[in-house]
Design a protein around this motif. Structure first.
Motif, PDB file in Angstrom:
ATOM      1  N   HIS A 174      -9.976   5.177  21.433  1.00  0.00           N
ATOM      2  CA  HIS A 174      -9.458   6.372  20.760  1.00  0.00           C
ATOM      3  C   HIS A 174      -8.023   6.663  21.195  1.00  0.00           C
ATOM      4  CE1 HIS A 174     -13.448   6.696  19.420  1.00  0.00           C
ATOM      5  NE2 HIS A 174     -13.937   7.378  20.435  1.00  0.00           N
ATOM      6  N   GLN A 175      -7.774   6.524  22.498  1.00  0.00           N
ATOM      7  CA  GLN A 175      -6.441   6.791  23.003  1.00  0.00           C
ATOM      8  C   GLN A 175      -5.439   5.769  22.480  1.00  0.00           C
ATOM      9  OE1 GLN A 175      -5.597   9.618  24.760  1.00  0.00           O
ATOM     10  NE2 GLN A 175      -3.573   8.864  24.114  1.00  0.00           N
ATOM     11  N   GLN A 176      -5.877   4.516  22.348  1.00  0.00           N
ATOM     12  CA  GLN A 176      -5.000   3.477  21.800  1.00  0.00           C
ATOM     13  C   GLN A 176      -4.636   3.795  20.351  1.00  0.00           C
ATOM     14  OE1 GLN A 176      -6.264  -0.667  22.531  1.00  0.00           O
ATOM     15  NE2 GLN A 176      -7.512   0.115  24.209  1.00  0.00           N
ATOM     16  N   LEU A 177      -5.611   4.302  19.603  1.00  0.00           N
ATOM     17  CA  LEU A 177      -5.346   4.665  18.208  1.00  0.00           C
ATOM     18  C   LEU A 177      -4.311   5.786  18.137  1.00  0.00           C
ATOM     19  CD1 LEU A 177      -5.972   4.474  15.174  1.00  0.00           C
ATOM     20  CD2 LEU A 177      -7.793   6.136  15.536  1.00  0.00           C
ATOM     21  N   LEU A 178      -4.485   6.792  18.970  1.00  0.00           N
ATOM     22  CA  LEU A 178      -3.525   7.892  18.999  1.00  0.00           C
ATOM     23  C   LEU A 178      -2.136   7.410  19.385  1.00  0.00           C
ATOM     24  CD1 LEU A 178      -5.444  10.885  20.634  1.00  0.00           C
ATOM     25  CD2 LEU A 178      -4.774  10.602  18.249  1.00  0.00           C
ATOM     26  N   ASN A 179      -2.085   6.521  20.365  1.00  0.00           N
ATOM     27  CA  ASN A 179      -0.791   5.985  20.808  1.00  0.00           C
ATOM     28  C   ASN A 179      -0.104   5.209  19.688  1.00  0.00           C
ATOM     29  OD1 ASN A 179      -1.212   7.062  23.336  1.00  0.00           O
ATOM     30  ND2 ASN A 179      -1.910   5.160  24.266  1.00  0.00           N
ATOM     31  N   CYS A 180      -0.881   4.395  18.967  1.00  0.00           N
ATOM     32  CA  CYS A 180      -0.310   3.618  17.853  1.00  0.00           C
ATOM     33  C   CYS A 180       0.197   4.542  16.754  1.00  0.00           C
ATOM     34  CB  CYS A 180      -1.360   2.660  17.282  1.00  0.00           C
ATOM     35  SG  CYS A 180      -1.628   1.179  18.263  1.00  0.00           S
ATOM     36  N   LEU A 181      -0.557   5.584  16.447  1.00  0.00           N
ATOM     37  CA  LEU A 181      -0.129   6.544  15.429  1.00  0.00           C
ATOM     38  C   LEU A 181       1.159   7.239  15.860  1.00  0.00           C
ATOM     39  CD1 LEU A 181      -3.366   8.349  14.161  1.00  0.00           C
ATOM     40  CD2 LEU A 181      -1.752   7.032  12.790  1.00  0.00           C
ATOM     41  N   SER A 182       1.172   7.698  17.095  1.00  0.00           N
ATOM     42  CA  SER A 182       2.347   8.396  17.606  1.00  0.00           C
ATOM     43  C   SER A 182       3.579   7.493  17.601  1.00  0.00           C
ATOM     44  CB  SER A 182       2.068   8.892  19.029  1.00  0.00           C
ATOM     45  OG  SER A 182       3.187   9.566  19.550  1.00  0.00           O
ATOM     46  N   ASP A 183       3.405   6.251  18.039  1.00  0.00           N
ATOM     47  CA  ASP A 183       4.528   5.303  18.051  1.00  0.00           C
ATOM     48  C   ASP A 183       5.040   5.035  16.645  1.00  0.00           C
ATOM     49  OD1 ASP A 183       4.372   5.124  20.776  1.00  0.00           O
ATOM     50  OD2 ASP A 183       3.323   3.202  20.812  1.00  0.00           O
ATOM     51  N   SER A 184       4.126   4.939  15.681  1.00  0.00           N
ATOM     52  CA  SER A 184       4.534   4.675  14.302  1.00  0.00           C
ATOM     53  C   SER A 184       5.346   5.837  13.734  1.00  0.00           C
ATOM     54  CB  SER A 184       3.296   4.412  13.426  1.00  0.00           C
ATOM     55  OG  SER A 184       2.686   3.195  13.793  1.00  0.00           O
ATOM     56  N   PHE A 185       4.986   7.059  14.104  1.00  0.00           N
ATOM     57  CA  PHE A 185       5.793   8.218  13.707  1.00  0.00           C
ATOM     58  C   PHE A 185       7.200   8.102  14.294  1.00  0.00           C
ATOM     59  CE2 PHE A 185       1.865  10.282  12.424  1.00  0.00           C
ATOM     60  CZ  PHE A 185       2.270  11.196  11.452  1.00  0.00           C
ATOM     61  N   ASP A 186       7.270   7.791  15.582  1.00  0.00           N
ATOM     62  CA  ASP A 186       8.569   7.721  16.271  1.00  0.00           C
ATOM     63  C   ASP A 186       9.468   6.630  15.689  1.00  0.00           C
ATOM     64  OD1 ASP A 186       7.772   9.757  17.928  1.00  0.00           O
ATOM     65  OD2 ASP A 186       7.182   8.443  19.584  1.00  0.00           O
ATOM     66  N   VAL A 187       8.904   5.442  15.485  1.00  0.00           N
ATOM     67  CA  VAL A 187       9.704   4.318  14.991  1.00  0.00           C
ATOM     68  C   VAL A 187      10.143   4.560  13.545  1.00  0.00           C
ATOM     69  CG1 VAL A 187       9.695   1.847  14.467  1.00  0.00           C
ATOM     70  CG2 VAL A 187       8.639   2.678  16.568  1.00  0.00           C
ATOM     71  N   THR A 188       9.274   5.147  12.743  1.00  0.00           N
ATOM     72  CA  THR A 188       9.635   5.454  11.356  1.00  0.00           C
ATOM     73  C   THR A 188      10.782   6.459  11.319  1.00  0.00           C
ATOM     74  OG1 THR A 188       7.372   5.015  10.592  1.00  0.00           O
ATOM     75  CG2 THR A 188       8.779   6.331   9.140  1.00  0.00           C
ATOM     76  N   ASN A 189      10.737   7.459  12.190  1.00  0.00           N
ATOM     77  CA  ASN A 189      11.838   8.423  12.269  1.00  0.00           C
ATOM     78  C   ASN A 189      13.129   7.755  12.740  1.00  0.00           C
ATOM     79  OD1 ASN A 189      10.503  10.725  11.383  1.00  0.00           O
ATOM     80  ND2 ASN A 189       9.741  11.242  13.415  1.00  0.00           N
ATOM     81  N   GLU A 190      13.000   6.807  13.657  1.00  0.00           N
ATOM     82  CA  GLU A 190      14.179   6.089  14.138  1.00  0.00           C
ATOM     83  C   GLU A 190      14.826   5.298  13.010  1.00  0.00           C
ATOM     84  OE1 GLU A 190      15.495   3.121  17.819  1.00  0.00           O
ATOM     85  OE2 GLU A 190      13.379   3.486  17.412  1.00  0.00           O
ATOM     86  N   LEU A 191      14.003   4.605  12.218  1.00  0.00           N
ATOM     87  CA  LEU A 191      14.528   3.835  11.088  1.00  0.00           C
ATOM     88  C   LEU A 191      15.149   4.750  10.043  1.00  0.00           C
ATOM     89  CD1 LEU A 191      14.945   1.243   9.535  1.00  0.00           C
ATOM     90  CD2 LEU A 191      12.565   1.359   8.762  1.00  0.00           C
ATOM     91  N   SER A 192      14.506   5.872   9.772  1.00  0.00           N
ATOM     92  CA  SER A 192      15.058   6.834   8.810  1.00  0.00           C
ATOM     93  C   SER A 192      16.417   7.337   9.277  1.00  0.00           C
ATOM     94  CB  SER A 192      14.096   8.015   8.634  1.00  0.00           C
ATOM     95  OG  SER A 192      12.892   7.615   8.038  1.00  0.00           O
ATOM     96  N   GLY A 193      16.545   7.595  10.581  1.00  0.00           N
ATOM     97  CA  GLY A 193      17.812   8.055  11.138  1.00  0.00           C
ATOM     98  C   GLY A 193      18.916   7.032  10.966  1.00  0.00           C
ATOM     99  N   VAL A 194      18.589   5.761  11.168  1.00  0.00           N
ATOM    100  CA  VAL A 194      19.561   4.678  10.986  1.00  0.00           C
ATOM    101  C   VAL A 194      20.027   4.622   9.535  1.00  0.00           C
ATOM    102  CG1 VAL A 194      19.840   2.161  10.939  1.00  0.00           C
ATOM    103  CG2 VAL A 194      18.771   3.266  12.916  1.00  0.00           C
ATOM    104  N   LEU A 195      19.090   4.717   8.610  1.00  0.00           N
ATOM    105  CA  LEU A 195      19.435   4.661   7.179  1.00  0.00           C
ATOM    106  C   LEU A 195      20.262   5.881   6.767  1.00  0.00           C
ATOM    107  CD1 LEU A 195      16.039   3.383   5.734  1.00  0.00           C
ATOM    108  CD2 LEU A 195      18.179   2.122   5.857  1.00  0.00           C
ATOM    109  N   ASN A 196      19.911   7.043   7.295  1.00  0.00           N
ATOM    110  CA  ASN A 196      20.676   8.259   6.975  1.00  0.00           C
ATOM    111  C   ASN A 196      22.111   8.163   7.480  1.00  0.00           C
ATOM    112  OD1 ASN A 196      18.423   9.385   5.802  1.00  0.00           O
ATOM    113  ND2 ASN A 196      17.873  10.643   7.576  1.00  0.00           N
ATOM    114  N   MET A 197      22.263   7.641   8.678  1.00  0.00           N
ATOM    115  CA  MET A 197      23.580   7.591   9.309  1.00  0.00           C
ATOM    116  C   MET A 197      24.481   6.523   8.705  1.00  0.00           C
ATOM    117  SD  MET A 197      24.547   7.060  13.347  1.00  0.00           S
ATOM    118  CE  MET A 197      23.817   8.646  13.769  1.00  0.00           C
ATOM    119  N   HIS A 198      23.915   5.360   8.418  1.00  0.00           N
ATOM    120  CA  HIS A 198      24.752   4.225   8.033  1.00  0.00           C
ATOM    121  C   HIS A 198      24.712   3.869   6.544  1.00  0.00           C
ATOM    122  CE1 HIS A 198      25.657   3.442  12.221  1.00  0.00           C
ATOM    123  NE2 HIS A 198      24.373   3.499  12.501  1.00  0.00           N
TER     124      HIS A 198
END
Length: 225
Positions: free
Chosen positions: A22-46
């Motif tokens: 269960h904790q691994q699932l939560l960690n994967c979900l949380s990481d996917s949110f973070d990485v998706t936001n990081e990619l969105s930030g790159v696209l917004n900026m550049h």
């Protein structure tokens, strides 16, 4: 010790294993949110995109959170496709084909993209061209993201989809209560097995996604030094 553990001693070990899953699932979900936001930030900026950041819905279900990530990923794919369409329209066919040729050097591809980047942004920058090449001339927004979207959709449609994120933090007893509210006891073992299989797929797809985006951001950091 839970009362059930007295009659079924193996439950204690099973409880620990499931809590880890269960904790691994939560960690994967949380990481996917973070990485998706990081990619969105790159696209917004550049690339002058207007992608919004996303947040995990702590009081929502697994399906609701999977759907949030899927929606954001599809928006990212749409923005990258927009840039690709401009490149395809403005570049000569031979030059555009070079972008898809894995034998061509990345520096050459960046130079090609920079020729028409001003059409998209109003000005041409090497960082914007680098982002475009990294995302368009690779399988990041096609194979990698599509795979993760598929896995997230499968998890959302599975028995796990209806379980709340907060419930996963409360331990096995609450999880079993949630599961048994939807299925017969005889189906519990099959449900847990399905959960484990989904998690294996999710971790694999998630790691590839994270690695691909990290490669993009690391390249940008090197160019900006």
């Amino acid at each position: 010790m839970a009362q059930s553990d007295f009659f079924y001693p193996e439950n204690s070990k099973r409880r620990e294993e499931l809590n880890n899953l269960h904790q691994q699932l939560l960690n994967c979900l949380s990481d996917s949110f973070d990485v998706t936001n990081e990619l969105s930030g790159v696209l917004n900026m550049h690339l002058a995109c207007r992608l919004e950041s996303i947040e995990m819905k702590r009081n929502g279900t697994i399906k609701e959170n999977c759907d949030i990530i899927i929606k954001a990923m599809k928006k990212i794919q749409k923005e990258v496709q927009r840039v690709d369409d401009v490149l395809k329209e403005k570049l000569e066919p031979t030059l555009y084909r070079k972008l898809q040729d894995i034998r061509e050097r990345e520096t050459e591809k960046i130079a090609i993209v920079q020729k028409v980047m001003s059409v998209i942004l109003g000005e041409a920058t090497s960082t914007a061209s680098t982002v475009a090449v990294k995302l368009i001339c690779s399988n990041v927004t096609t194979v990698v993201i599509n795979k993760l979207v598929t896995v997230l959709a499968q998890i959302g449609a599975s028995l796990l989809g209806g379980i709340g994120v907060a419930v996963l933090r409360l331990g096995l007893d609450m999880i079993l209560h949630a599961i048994l509210g939807a299925v017969e006891r005889s189906q519990l073992q099959a449900a847990i097995k399905s959960y484990e299989e989904h998690l294996v797929e999710f971790k694999s797809a998630s790691e590839k996604y994270h690695q691909a985006i990290k490669e993009v951001t690391n390249t940008l950091k090197c160019r900006l030094k």
